[in-house]
Design a protein around this motif. Structure first.
Motif, mmCIF file in Angstrom:
data_model
loop_
_atom_site.group_PDB
_atom_site.id
_atom_site.type_symbol
_atom_site.label_atom_id
_atom_site.label_comp_id
_atom_site.label_asym_id
_atom_site.label_seq_id
_atom_site.Cartn_x
_atom_site.Cartn_y
_atom_site.Cartn_z
ATOM 1 N N ARG A 23 31.275 38.752 28.135
ATOM 2 C CA ARG A 23 31.139 37.080 27.636
ATOM 3 C C ARG A 23 32.381 36.784 26.861
ATOM 4 N NH1 ARG A 23 30.926 33.787 31.093
ATOM 5 N NH2 ARG A 23 30.347 32.166 30.699
ATOM 6 N N LEU A 24 33.100 37.163 26.813
ATOM 7 C CA LEU A 24 34.622 37.118 25.761
ATOM 8 C C LEU A 24 35.084 36.186 25.853
ATOM 9 C CD1 LEU A 24 35.464 40.593 26.956
ATOM 10 C CD2 LEU A 24 33.651 39.877 25.523
ATOM 11 N N SER A 25 35.753 35.618 24.266
ATOM 12 C CA SER A 25 36.075 34.436 24.015
ATOM 13 C C SER A 25 37.976 34.581 24.525
ATOM 14 C CB SER A 25 35.805 33.725 22.724
ATOM 15 O OG SER A 25 34.474 33.445 22.858
ATOM 16 N N SER A 26 38.802 34.043 24.837
ATOM 17 C CA SER A 26 40.477 33.854 24.398
ATOM 18 C C SER A 26 40.437 32.668 24.585
ATOM 19 C CB SER A 26 41.143 35.080 26.056
ATOM 20 O OG SER A 26 40.458 34.509 26.907
ATOM 21 N N ALA A 27 42.003 32.855 23.940
ATOM 22 C CA ALA A 27 42.479 31.927 23.120
ATOM 23 C C ALA A 27 43.133 31.383 23.922
ATOM 24 C CB ALA A 27 43.634 31.649 21.879
ATOM 25 N N THR A 28 43.835 32.221 24.990
ATOM 26 C CA THR A 28 44.722 32.254 26.021
ATOM 27 C C THR A 28 43.540 31.772 27.654
ATOM 28 O OG1 THR A 28 46.279 33.739 25.675
ATOM 29 C CG2 THR A 28 46.276 33.399 27.862
ATOM 30 N N ARG A 29 43.706 30.912 28.358
ATOM 31 C CA ARG A 29 43.184 30.279 29.499
ATOM 32 C C ARG A 29 43.772 31.634 30.863
ATOM 33 N NH1 ARG A 29 39.243 27.309 30.946
ATOM 34 N NH2 ARG A 29 38.952 26.366 32.787
ATOM 35 N N ILE A 30 42.514 31.764 31.480
ATOM 36 C CA ILE A 30 43.444 32.465 32.786
ATOM 37 C C ILE A 30 42.895 31.715 34.424
ATOM 38 C CG2 ILE A 30 43.185 34.455 33.837
ATOM 39 C CD1 ILE A 30 44.105 35.064 31.317
ATOM 40 N N LEU A 31 43.648 31.702 34.614
ATOM 41 C CA LEU A 31 43.541 30.624 36.220
ATOM 42 C C LEU A 31 43.551 31.821 37.026
ATOM 43 C CD1 LEU A 31 42.993 27.612 37.056
ATOM 44 C CD2 LEU A 31 45.016 27.832 37.262
ATOM 45 N N ILE A 32 43.090 32.489 38.234
ATOM 46 C CA ILE A 32 43.207 32.741 39.170
ATOM 47 C C ILE A 32 42.567 32.196 40.283
ATOM 48 C CG2 ILE A 32 42.408 35.374 39.396
ATOM 49 C CD1 ILE A 32 40.085 35.702 37.579
ATOM 50 N N LEU A 33 43.959 32.451 40.861
ATOM 51 C CA LEU A 33 43.900 31.785 42.710
ATOM 52 C C LEU A 33 44.132 32.977 43.167
ATOM 53 C CD1 LEU A 33 47.055 29.968 41.575
ATOM 54 C CD2 LEU A 33 44.799 29.436 41.314
ATOM 55 N N GLN A 34 43.006 32.862 44.171
ATOM 56 C CA GLN A 34 42.432 33.743 44.642
ATOM 57 C C GLN A 34 42.611 33.662 46.639
ATOM 58 O OE1 GLN A 34 38.110 35.417 45.015
ATOM 59 N NE2 GLN A 34 39.032 36.943 44.142
ATOM 60 N N HIS A 35 43.547 34.695 46.582
ATOM 61 C CA HIS A 35 43.268 34.721 48.925
ATOM 62 C C HIS A 35 41.858 34.929 48.846
ATOM 63 C CE1 HIS A 35 43.591 34.723 52.868
ATOM 64 N NE2 HIS A 35 45.186 34.774 52.563
ATOM 65 N N ALA A 75 50.691 25.462 28.432
ATOM 66 C CA ALA A 75 51.517 25.819 28.250
ATOM 67 C C ALA A 75 51.523 27.004 28.992
ATOM 68 C CB ALA A 75 52.169 26.879 26.674
ATOM 69 N N PRO A 76 51.667 26.954 30.681
ATOM 70 C CA PRO A 76 51.497 27.739 31.524
ATOM 71 C C PRO A 76 52.742 28.900 32.047
ATOM 72 C CG PRO A 76 51.670 25.343 32.387
ATOM 73 C CD PRO A 76 52.260 25.542 31.470
ATOM 74 N N TRP A 77 51.791 30.129 32.143
ATOM 75 C CA TRP A 77 53.213 30.954 32.966
ATOM 76 C C TRP A 77 51.637 31.333 34.034
ATOM 77 C CZ3 TRP A 77 57.389 32.765 29.934
ATOM 78 C CH2 TRP A 77 57.230 32.089 28.501
ATOM 79 N N LEU A 78 53.391 32.321 34.753
ATOM 80 C CA LEU A 78 52.455 32.887 36.324
ATOM 81 C C LEU A 78 52.978 34.070 35.713
ATOM 82 C CD1 LEU A 78 52.381 32.338 39.144
ATOM 83 C CD2 LEU A 78 54.484 32.554 39.242
ATOM 84 N N LEU A 79 52.020 35.071 36.160
ATOM 85 C CA LEU A 79 51.509 36.421 35.444
ATOM 86 C C LEU A 79 51.776 37.152 37.092
ATOM 87 C CD1 LEU A 79 51.612 38.814 33.378
ATOM 88 C CD2 LEU A 79 48.462 38.582 35.031
ATOM 89 N N PHE A 80 53.263 37.328 37.559
ATOM 90 C CA PHE A 80 53.573 37.901 38.496
ATOM 91 C C PHE A 80 55.444 37.996 37.968
ATOM 92 C CE2 PHE A 80 55.166 37.627 43.298
ATOM 93 C CZ PHE A 80 54.167 37.938 43.487
ATOM 94 N N PRO A 106 47.546 35.542 40.259
ATOM 95 C CA PRO A 106 47.115 35.313 41.643
ATOM 96 C C PRO A 106 46.643 36.501 41.710
ATOM 97 C CG PRO A 106 49.562 35.306 41.414
ATOM 98 C CD PRO A 106 49.070 35.309 40.473
ATOM 99 N N ASP A 107 45.508 36.690 42.876
ATOM 100 C CA ASP A 107 44.872 37.817 43.316
ATOM 101 C C ASP A 107 44.704 37.724 44.844
ATOM 102 O OD1 ASP A 107 42.631 39.691 43.169
ATOM 103 O OD2 ASP A 107 41.250 38.590 44.192
ATOM 104 N N GLY A 108 45.286 39.043 45.254
ATOM 105 C CA GLY A 108 45.693 39.105 46.759
ATOM 106 C C GLY A 108 46.495 40.762 46.823
ATOM 107 N N THR A 109 46.840 40.802 48.004
ATOM 108 C CA THR A 109 48.000 41.641 48.420
ATOM 109 C C THR A 109 49.209 41.238 48.002
ATOM 110 O OG1 THR A 109 48.497 40.463 50.139
ATOM 111 C CG2 THR A 109 46.755 42.738 49.880
ATOM 112 N N TRP A 110 50.307 42.044 47.872
ATOM 113 C CA TRP A 110 51.727 41.267 46.958
ATOM 114 C C TRP A 110 52.191 40.254 48.813
ATOM 115 C CZ3 TRP A 110 53.742 41.539 42.126
ATOM 116 C CH2 TRP A 110 53.189 42.754 42.329
ATOM 117 N N ARG A 111 51.473 40.815 49.560
ATOM 118 C CA ARG A 111 51.925 39.337 50.866
ATOM 119 C C ARG A 111 51.696 38.300 50.597
ATOM 120 N NH1 ARG A 111 50.650 39.220 55.785
ATOM 121 N NH2 ARG A 111 48.876 40.443 55.684
ATOM 122 N N LYS A 112 50.426 38.456 50.147
ATOM 123 C CA LYS A 112 49.080 37.559 50.662
ATOM 124 C C LYS A 112 50.102 36.185 49.617
ATOM 125 C CE LYS A 112 45.756 38.811 53.413
ATOM 126 N NZ LYS A 112 44.914 39.909 52.682
#
Length: 203
Positions: A23-35, A75-80, A106-112
């Motif tokens: 259970r780790l704390s991070s200052a950066t929030r992570i928002l995962i969008l899963q296909h 302050a949102p960034w897209l990891l892509f 984003p979580d999924g294949t490159w295409r997705k």
């Protein structure tokens, strides 16, 4: 009869990984969008990442309504990857000055993942940040589509380790490592032995 599954890590109960999840704390929030297809994949690394990070959220779908409410106050960034993508180091320097960073992953294949960006223009319009080149995945079971491609959980660990030193997020990988070991075991001793023979164990 389907085997009973753990509600948290979604593994069969006999192979539950929750005891390995930190259970780790991070200052950066992570928002995962899963296909949705990824939820059925044996190595559902996005779920393991979301379970291990307190300041994270996992959304499953193809089209996300009101997505901007999920990064309100950040302050949102897209990891892509992208032509204008910044490096993690640049993002780190920037946030020394302003706002709490949030990484949309984003979580999924490159295409997705590309389809997901196409269906969610607000996500596609975010400033992009890319991982350093030359990373290699610990994960040899699913052929990476390109050199430098890593699993979602490895991408998140790499990003957080770069953004938030001296904090180290490697313990997030513990359940993932065990999952890989079990997959190798499940592939059978003969496959493993054949691979070992290739390494030439001569006396």
């Amino acid at each position: 009869m389907p085997r009973p599954r753990c509600v948290a890590c979604q593994r069969p109960e006999s192979h539950c990984l929750c005891h390995l999840v930190p259970r780790l704390s991070s200052a950066t929030r992570i928002l995962i969008l899963q296909h949705p297809d990824e939820t059925r994949h044996a190595l559902n690394t996005a779920r393991l990442a979301a379970l291990g990070l307190i300041n994270s959220e996992l959304l499953i779908g193809e089209h996300f309504d009101d997505i901007e409410t999920h990064w309100a106050g950040y302050a949102p960034w897209l990891l892509f990857p992208g032509d204008q993508a910044r490096t993690l180091e640049q993002v780190k320097q920037k946030h020394g000055l302003s706002g709490k960073p949030l990484l949309v992953v984003p979580d999924g294949t490159w295409r997705k993942a590309r389809k997901l960006l196409h269906l969610n223009p607000l996500v596609a319009a975010l400033p992009r940040v890319s991982l350093p080149s030359g990373l290699s995945s610990r994960y040899r079971l699913r052929k990476a589509p390109a050199p430098g491609a890593v699993s979602t959980i490895e991408a998140i660990v790499t990003a957080l380790n770069t953004l938030e030193p001296p904090t180290c997020f490697d313990t997030l990988l513990a359940p993932f490592e065990t999952l890989i070991e079990r997959q190798i075991e499940a592939m059978g001793e003969d496959v493993f032995a054949k691979n070992h023979a290739l390494k030439g164990h001569h006396h």
